[in-house]
Design a protein around this motif. Structure first.
Motif, PDB file in Angstrom:
ATOM      1  N   GLY A  28     -20.015-125.836  22.124  1.00  0.00           N
ATOM      2  CA  GLY A  28     -19.474-126.874  22.986  1.00  0.00           C
ATOM      3  C   GLY A  28     -18.503-126.452  24.058  1.00  0.00           C
ATOM      4  N   GLN A  29     -18.482-125.207  24.436  1.00  0.00           N
ATOM      5  CA  GLN A  29     -17.492-124.758  25.411  1.00  0.00           C
ATOM      6  C   GLN A  29     -17.713-125.326  26.804  1.00  0.00           C
ATOM      7  N   SER A  30     -18.951-125.683  27.128  1.00  0.00           N
ATOM      8  CA  SER A  30     -19.213-126.219  28.464  1.00  0.00           C
ATOM      9  C   SER A  30     -19.320-127.744  28.448  1.00  0.00           C
ATOM     10  N   LEU A  31     -18.758-128.359  27.448  1.00  0.00           N
ATOM     11  CA  LEU A  31     -18.818-129.807  27.288  1.00  0.00           C
ATOM     12  C   LEU A  31     -18.185-130.527  28.476  1.00  0.00           C
ATOM     13  N   GLN A  32     -18.946-131.415  29.106  1.00  0.00           N
ATOM     14  CA  GLN A  32     -18.464-132.278  30.190  1.00  0.00           C
ATOM     15  C   GLN A  32     -19.222-133.587  30.064  1.00  0.00           C
ATOM     16  N   ILE A  33     -18.588-134.577  29.429  1.00  0.00           N
ATOM     17  CA  ILE A  33     -19.251-135.847  29.143  1.00  0.00           C
ATOM     18  C   ILE A  33     -18.271-136.978  29.435  1.00  0.00           C
ATOM     19  N   LYS A  34     -18.817-138.101  29.906  1.00  0.00           N
ATOM     20  CA  LYS A  34     -17.972-139.271  30.132  1.00  0.00           C
ATOM     21  C   LYS A  34     -17.612-139.921  28.800  1.00  0.00           C
ATOM     22  N   ASP A  35     -16.356-140.391  28.728  1.00  0.00           N
ATOM     23  CA  ASP A  35     -15.904-141.080  27.519  1.00  0.00           C
ATOM     24  C   ASP A  35     -16.203-142.573  27.611  1.00  0.00           C
ATOM     25  N   HIS A  36     -15.778-143.322  26.590  1.00  0.00           N
ATOM     26  CA  HIS A  36     -16.082-144.748  26.550  1.00  0.00           C
ATOM     27  C   HIS A  36     -15.330-145.551  27.619  1.00  0.00           C
ATOM     28  N   ASN A  37     -14.435-144.911  28.348  1.00  0.00           N
ATOM     29  CA  ASN A  37     -13.753-145.558  29.483  1.00  0.00           C
ATOM     30  C   ASN A  37     -14.309-145.104  30.822  1.00  0.00           C
ATOM     31  N   GLY A  38     -15.327-144.223  30.798  1.00  0.00           N
ATOM     32  CA  GLY A  38     -15.934-143.741  32.032  1.00  0.00           C
ATOM     33  C   GLY A  38     -15.297-142.491  32.606  1.00  0.00           C
ATOM     34  N   ASN A  39     -14.325-141.890  31.890  1.00  0.00           N
ATOM     35  CA  ASN A  39     -13.654-140.682  32.368  1.00  0.00           C
ATOM     36  C   ASN A  39     -14.410-139.439  31.913  1.00  0.00           C
ATOM     37  N   LEU A  40     -14.601-138.470  32.812  1.00  0.00           N
ATOM     38  CA  LEU A  40     -15.251-137.220  32.467  1.00  0.00           C
ATOM     39  C   LEU A  40     -14.299-136.401  31.600  1.00  0.00           C
ATOM     40  N   ARG A  41     -14.790-135.911  30.456  1.00  0.00           N
ATOM     41  CA  ARG A  41     -13.946-135.176  29.503  1.00  0.00           C
ATOM     42  C   ARG A  41     -14.521-133.799  29.204  1.00  0.00           C
ATOM     43  N   THR A  42     -13.615-132.868  28.901  1.00  0.00           N
ATOM     44  CA  THR A  42     -13.963-131.539  28.410  1.00  0.00           C
ATOM     45  C   THR A  42     -13.099-131.272  27.187  1.00  0.00           C
ATOM     46  N   ILE A  43     -13.451-130.276  26.427  1.00  0.00           N
ATOM     47  CA  ILE A  43     -12.633-129.891  25.260  1.00  0.00           C
ATOM     48  C   ILE A  43     -11.231-129.503  25.725  1.00  0.00           C
ATOM     49  N   GLU A  44     -11.129-128.836  26.859  1.00  0.00           N
ATOM     50  CA  GLU A  44      -9.830-128.374  27.354  1.00  0.00           C
ATOM     51  C   GLU A  44      -8.870-129.523  27.668  1.00  0.00           C
ATOM     52  N   ASP A  45      -9.410-130.738  27.872  1.00  0.00           N
ATOM     53  CA  ASP A  45      -8.545-131.903  28.119  1.00  0.00           C
ATOM     54  C   ASP A  45      -7.594-132.154  26.952  1.00  0.00           C
ATOM     55  N   PHE A  46      -7.935-131.633  25.799  1.00  0.00           N
ATOM     56  CA  PHE A  46      -7.167-131.930  24.586  1.00  0.00           C
ATOM     57  C   PHE A  46      -6.387-130.712  24.086  1.00  0.00           C
ATOM     58  N   LYS A  47      -6.200-129.744  24.963  1.00  0.00           N
ATOM     59  CA  LYS A  47      -5.430-128.547  24.606  1.00  0.00           C
ATOM     60  C   LYS A  47      -4.072-128.976  24.062  1.00  0.00           C
ATOM     61  N   GLY A  48      -3.645-128.346  22.995  1.00  0.00           N
ATOM     62  CA  GLY A  48      -2.396-128.709  22.336  1.00  0.00           C
ATOM     63  C   GLY A  48      -2.635-129.579  21.102  1.00  0.00           C
ATOM     64  N   LYS A  49      -3.861-130.098  20.977  1.00  0.00           N
ATOM     65  CA  LYS A  49      -4.224-130.911  19.815  1.00  0.00           C
ATOM     66  C   LYS A  49      -5.343-130.227  19.034  1.00  0.00           C
ATOM     67  N   ILE A  50      -5.434-130.572  17.775  1.00  0.00           N
ATOM     68  CA  ILE A  50      -6.594-130.197  16.971  1.00  0.00           C
ATOM     69  C   ILE A  50      -7.663-131.237  17.297  1.00  0.00           C
ATOM     70  N   VAL A  51      -8.873-130.793  17.587  1.00  0.00           N
ATOM     71  CA  VAL A  51      -9.954-131.695  17.966  1.00  0.00           C
ATOM     72  C   VAL A  51     -11.065-131.611  16.932  1.00  0.00           C
ATOM     73  N   ILE A  52     -11.515-132.763  16.477  1.00  0.00           N
ATOM     74  CA  ILE A  52     -12.680-132.826  15.594  1.00  0.00           C
ATOM     75  C   ILE A  52     -13.802-133.481  16.378  1.00  0.00           C
ATOM     76  N   VAL A  53     -14.951-132.811  16.444  1.00  0.00           N
ATOM     77  CA  VAL A  53     -16.125-133.325  17.134  1.00  0.00           C
ATOM     78  C   VAL A  53     -17.170-133.702  16.090  1.00  0.00           C
ATOM     79  N   PHE A  54     -17.657-134.942  16.208  1.00  0.00           N
ATOM     80  CA  PHE A  54     -18.690-135.446  15.307  1.00  0.00           C
ATOM     81  C   PHE A  54     -19.779-136.124  16.123  1.00  0.00           C
ATOM     82  N   PHE A  55     -21.028-135.848  15.819  1.00  0.00           N
ATOM     83  CA  PHE A  55     -22.160-136.484  16.476  1.00  0.00           C
ATOM     84  C   PHE A  55     -22.671-137.631  15.616  1.00  0.00           C
ATOM     85  N   GLY A  56     -22.920-138.788  16.233  1.00  0.00           N
ATOM     86  CA  GLY A  56     -23.424-139.932  15.486  1.00  0.00           C
ATOM     87  C   GLY A  56     -23.877-141.031  16.429  1.00  0.00           C
TER      88      GLY A  56
END
Length: 186
Positions: A28-56
């Motif tokens: 997932g290093q090249s992840l660039q997807i819009k969130d439920h508010n329409g904002n484009l997101r990457t994993i790096e947007d959450f630097k400083g936090k632990i991130v859990i990614v789940f597909f469903g």
């Protein structure tokens, strides 16, 4: 060699993870997807936090809501450190999972959880970047299909590096323990 001093290592004890350590993988290093508010997101947007990614997907009858409830429990178990956790839910059903539906779905578990919605033509590439299996299974009508998919969770450290894979069914206390190890190393 009698009387020779014994040298002890001065490094702190490394606590073993209970989840599968995948440190060094490049999921997932090249992840660039819009969130439920329409904002484009990457994993790096959450630097400083632990991130859990789940597909469903929101219409999933059992695995997805169970997994998301587990993530809510993980956050609760982390107490004050729960603010340093970000859960990302990536839909494998972008045809039915609209941004509004995903926003409502996340609110059922924790208002801080974020759903990501790849466009239908992006889904295969996103799933492939995490080595996630996903396949639409026809239902009795065109809109009653289901989606078979991998059900594990990817855990990224505070530097946006994937570190752990937690299998479906892993209890919240185990995941929280692994996250506390990552938080203590941050």
């Amino acid at each position: 060699m009698a009387g020779m001093p014994v040298l002890m290592a001065c490094t702190p004890e490394v606590k073993p993870f209970k989840s599968t350590d995948v440190t060094g993988a490049s999921f997932g290093q090249s992840l660039q997807i819009k969130d439920h508010n329409g904002n484009l997101r990457t994993i790096e947007d959450f630097k400083g936090k632990i991130v859990i990614v789940f597909f469903g997907f929101a219409q999933c009858p059992d695995v997805c809501p169970t997994s998301m409830a587990t993530m809510a429990e993980v956050k609760r178990l982390l107490g004050a450190q729960g603010d340093r956790l970000q859960v990302l839910f990536i839909t494998v059903d972008p045809e039915r999972d609209t941004q509004a539906l995903l926003k409502e779905y996340m609110a059922n578990f924790d208002p801080s959880f974020i759903a990501l919605r790849p466009e239908p033509d992006e889904l295969d590439a996103v799933a492939s970047s995490f080595k996630v299996y996903q396949k639409k299974v026809p239902g009795s009508t065109p809109t009653t299909y289901t989606v078979d998919h991998s059900a594990g969770k990817y855990i990224f450290d505070s530097e946006s590096r994937v570190r752990l894979f937690s299998a479906y069914g892993t209890d919240a206390a185990t995941i929280a323990s692994d996250i506390q190890i990552l938080l203590s190393a941050a």
